[in-house]
Scaffold this motif. Structure first.
Motif, mmCIF file in Angstrom:
data_model
loop_
_atom_site.group_PDB
_atom_site.id
_atom_site.type_symbol
_atom_site.label_atom_id
_atom_site.label_comp_id
_atom_site.label_asym_id
_atom_site.label_seq_id
_atom_site.Cartn_x
_atom_site.Cartn_y
_atom_site.Cartn_z
ATOM 1 N N GLN A 291 -9.446 -7.005 -5.987
ATOM 2 C CA GLN A 291 -8.146 -6.502 -6.407
ATOM 3 C C GLN A 291 -8.349 -5.627 -7.626
ATOM 4 O O GLN A 291 -8.619 -6.138 -8.722
ATOM 5 N N LEU B 232 1.625 4.399 -12.174
ATOM 6 C CA LEU B 232 3.038 4.481 -11.837
ATOM 7 C C LEU B 232 3.627 3.082 -11.737
ATOM 8 O O LEU B 232 2.915 2.111 -11.449
ATOM 9 N N TYR C 277 6.802 1.172 -9.682
ATOM 10 C CA TYR C 277 7.798 1.274 -8.632
ATOM 11 C C TYR C 277 8.651 0.018 -8.663
ATOM 12 O O TYR C 277 8.187 -1.072 -8.991
ATOM 13 N N LYS D 28 11.277 -2.290 -6.235
ATOM 14 C CA LYS D 28 11.601 -2.486 -4.818
ATOM 15 C C LYS D 28 12.690 -3.540 -4.665
ATOM 16 O O LYS D 28 12.532 -4.678 -5.105
ATOM 17 N N GLY E 17 12.388 0.653 0.655
ATOM 18 C CA GLY E 17 11.052 1.014 0.235
ATOM 19 C C GLY E 17 10.954 1.049 -1.279
ATOM 20 O O GLY E 17 11.979 1.083 -1.982
ATOM 21 N N PRO E 18 9.746 1.050 -1.818
ATOM 22 C CA PRO E 18 9.582 1.158 -3.278
ATOM 23 C C PRO E 18 10.183 2.460 -3.799
ATOM 24 O O PRO E 18 10.062 3.500 -3.170
ATOM 25 N N PHE F 36 10.258 5.086 -7.021
ATOM 26 C CA PHE F 36 9.520 5.473 -8.222
ATOM 27 C C PHE F 36 10.375 5.273 -9.469
ATOM 28 O O PHE F 36 11.556 5.610 -9.509
ATOM 29 N N PHE G 218 6.255 -3.087 -8.857
ATOM 30 C CA PHE G 218 4.844 -2.888 -8.535
ATOM 31 C C PHE G 218 4.258 -1.872 -9.497
ATOM 32 O O PHE G 218 4.865 -0.818 -9.741
ATOM 33 N N ARG H 256 -3.634 5.521 -9.515
ATOM 34 C CA ARG H 256 -4.105 6.562 -8.625
ATOM 35 C C ARG H 256 -5.596 6.797 -8.822
ATOM 36 O O ARG H 256 -6.063 7.023 -9.938
ATOM 37 N N LYS I 35 -5.286 8.440 -3.803
ATOM 38 C CA LYS I 35 -4.956 7.177 -3.166
ATOM 39 C C LYS I 35 -4.326 6.282 -4.224
ATOM 40 O O LYS I 35 -4.825 6.187 -5.342
ATOM 41 N N TYR I 36 -3.226 5.671 -3.867
ATOM 42 C CA TYR I 36 -2.553 4.771 -4.795
ATOM 43 C C TYR I 36 -2.911 3.329 -4.455
ATOM 44 O O TYR I 36 -2.814 2.912 -3.315
ATOM 45 N N PHE J 129 -1.998 -0.520 -5.301
ATOM 46 C CA PHE J 129 -0.877 -1.280 -5.844
ATOM 47 C C PHE J 129 -1.289 -2.688 -6.252
ATOM 48 O O PHE J 129 -2.176 -3.295 -5.653
ATOM 49 N N GLY J 130 -0.596 -3.199 -7.251
ATOM 50 C CA GLY J 130 -0.675 -4.615 -7.560
ATOM 51 C C GLY J 130 0.191 -5.404 -6.596
ATOM 52 O O GLY J 130 0.857 -4.831 -5.720
ATOM 53 N N THR J 131 0.208 -6.705 -6.749
ATOM 54 C CA THR J 131 0.934 -7.578 -5.830
ATOM 55 C C THR J 131 2.410 -7.740 -6.199
ATOM 56 O O THR J 131 3.163 -8.343 -5.453
#
Lengths: 114, 114
Positions: free
Chosen positions: A2, A34, A36, A38, A43-44, A46, A89, A93, A101-102, A104-106
Motif C-alpha cells: 500500500q 489530491l 477526493y 465520496k 463517484g469521488p 475532487f 480519499f 500521482r 496514475k493515481y 488512492f488510500g483506503t
C-alpha cells in the motif's frame, strides 16, 4: 504493498470544530497529491490538491498540508459542517513512462455531528 | 456534476460471463482511466487510455481490456467474470497537457457477479 495509507478508517467531529484527516505515502517520486470526497452512490468528487513543490494549499474551509520529509499530508476542514460527512480519499500521482496514475488510500469516513 | 457519465449504474452478471461498461468523458478531456473499488478499499488503477491507445496499466489480468473512441468515450470489458470482480467500477477523465491536473470521476457502475 500500500503506497498510500490512510490509517484512520473513521473520524467523528463536532460541527464547527476542525476535522483533520491524515495520509501517509511511501514513494518519494509522487509529484502531486489530491483529496477526493465520496458520498454513497456517487463517484469521488475532487476537493483540493497540492503539488509536491508546495507545503500548503488553501481553498475556503479546506487546507491541505504536505510534509515531504515525513511523506505525510493532511486535510484540514474548518469549520466542519454536517454536509462534510462523507468518505475522504487521498490520492498520489505517480508517473511511469509518461503515464499519470493515481494511487488512492483506503479512505477515512468523516462524520460531522450536529 | 463532473460531466463524466457511466452506464449502467448497476449490473448483475453470472460467473464466467462477459461484461462491457461504458463511460462518457467530460467534454474536451483526452484521457480516461478506469478504476476498480472493492468494498472498504480505495479505487485501484486498472488502465488508462490517451488518444485511443492504452497508456498505462495496473495489476489487472488481460481479461480486463478497454477501448477509447475518437470522441474520447470509453469502454471497459471484462471477460470470464469471477466472483472477486464484484466491485464499483469508476471511470475518470482528465485533460493531460502537462502540469498538474485532477481527474474527474463518474458515479460508477456497481457490478455484482453471482
Amino acid at each position: 504493498d500500500q503506497q498510500v495509507k490512510q490509517n484512520s478508517p473513521s473520524l467523528s467531529v463536532q460541527e464547527g470544530r476542525i476535522s483533520i484527516l491524515n495520509c501517509d505515502y511511501t514513494n518519494s517520486m509522487f509529484d502531486y497529491f489530491l483529496w477526493y470526497k465520496k458520498y454513497p452512490a456517487e463517484g469521488p468528487t475532487f476537493l483540493i490538491s497540492i503539488s509536491s513543490i508546495k507545503d500548503k494549499n488553501e481553498d475556503g474551509r479546506f487546507t491541505v498540508f504536505l510534509n515531504k520529509s515525513a511523506k505525510h499530508l493532511s486535510l484540514h476542514i474548518v469549520p466542519s459542517q454536517p454536509g462534510d460527512s462523507a468518505v475522504y480519499f487521498c490520492a498520489a500521482r505517480g508517473t511511469t513512462s509518461g503515464t499519470y496514475k493515481y494511487i488512492f488510500g483506503t479512505g477515512t469516513r468523516l462524520k460531522v455531528l450536529a | 456534476e463532473t460531466g463524466v457519465t457511466q452506464s449502467p449504474t448497476h449490473l448483475i452478471k453470472t460467473r464466467g460471463q462477459q461484461v462491457t461498461l461504458r463511460c462518457s468523458s467530460q467534454s474536451g478531456h483526452n484521457t480516461v482511466s478506469w478504476y476498480q473499488q472493492a468494498l472498504g478499499q480505495g479505487p485501484q488503477f486498472i488502465f488508462q487510455y490517451y488518444r485511443e491507445e492504452e497508456n498505462g496499466r495496473g495489476n489487472f489480468p488481460p481479461r480486463f481490456s478497454g477501448l477509447q473512441f475518437p470522441n474520447y468515450s470509453s469502454e471497459l470489458n471484462v471477460n470470464a467474470l469471477e466472483l472477486d470482480d464484484s466491485a464499483l467500477y469508476l471511470c475518470a477523465s482528465s485533460l493531460v497537457v502537462g502540469g498538474n491536473t485532477e481527474a474527474f470521476f463518474g458515479q460508477g457502475t456497481r457490478l455484482t457477479v453471482v
